[in-house]
Design a protein around this motif. Structure first.
Motif, short mmCIF file in Angstrom:
data_model
loop_
_atom_site.label_atom_id
_atom_site.label_comp_id
_atom_site.label_asym_id
_atom_site.label_seq_id
_atom_site.Cartn_x
_atom_site.Cartn_y
_atom_site.Cartn_z
N ASP A 263 1.91 6.66 -6.86
CA ASP A 263 0.91 7.64 -7.26
C ASP A 263 1.38 9.06 -6.98
O ASP A 263 1.13 9.98 -7.76
CB ASP A 263 -0.42 7.37 -6.55
N ASP B 75 0.83 -1.20 0.00
CA ASP B 75 0.00 0.00 0.00
C ASP B 75 0.87 1.26 0.00
O ASP B 75 0.61 2.21 -0.74
CB ASP B 75 -0.93 -0.01 1.21
N ARG C 11 1.09 4.05 -2.97
CA ARG C 11 0.86 5.48 -2.71
C ARG C 11 2.07 6.32 -3.13
O ARG C 11 1.91 7.42 -3.66
CB ARG C 11 0.54 5.70 -1.24
#
Length: 177
Positions: A26, A19, A23
């Motif tokens: 992104d 995760d 992130r």
């Protein structure tokens, strides 16, 4: 095999490390997209009072736009696309490495499970042999050496089993992490 696939799927779905990597990927993509447009135009307005009065008032309007050639030619966008590709590849490499490590841990757990099952069968067999050796010793057919060897073998297997259980618990804890 289905159990390992399910475990790896759960890890991929619920891993905090993945995760965080997603992130950061992104965020890198968003950072790559900043500065791809031209700067906002600047507007200026001047109001000049005329002196003498018959001269009148003067109004000046000014519009300025800064531009750079890399933005206009698309070079910045192509560079950002390349950086996005690098960020996606880094994520894929990190994800693959994490899942590969998890798969290795699963294989180690499977190995330990099989080893513990084998040791349990051996322990049962050696326990029966020790019981038989004890019966023979009580009847006078067996020697104390045979009885001690059987008990020693049983103790060694129990130690091996305890070590295997500890190793299995450590592997499961690492896999859970």
């Amino acid at each position: 095999q289905d159990g390992m696939t399910r475990v790896l799927g759960d890890i991929a779905a619920h891993s905090t490390a993945l995760d965080v990597l997603a992130r950061s990927r992104d965020a890198a993509r968003a950072a790559n997209r900043t500065g791809l447009t031209l700067a906002a135009p600047e507007l200026g307005f001047d109001y000049l009072f005329g002196s003498p009065a018959d001269m009148g008032h003067k109004r000046n309007y000014k519009v300025a736009q800064n531009f750079d050639i890399p933005t206009l030619s698309g070079a910045k966008r192509r560079a950002a696309d390349g950086q996005d590709s690098v960020a996606a590849t880094q994520y894929d490499v990190a994800r693959t490495a994490l899942l590969l490590e998890a798969k290795k841990q699963c294989i180690e757990v499977i190995y330990q499970n099989q080893l513990l099952a084998l040791l349990a069968r051996r322990q049962q067999t050696v326990a029966r042999l020790a019981a038989l050796a004890e019966e023979r010793a009580e009847r006078g057919d067996g020697t104390a050496l045979d009885l001690n060897n059987a008990r020693l073998s049983l103790a060694a297997i129990e130690v091996d089993r305890a070590e295997g259980e500890a190793t299995r618990a450590a592997l499961l804890a690492d896999l859970k992490r």
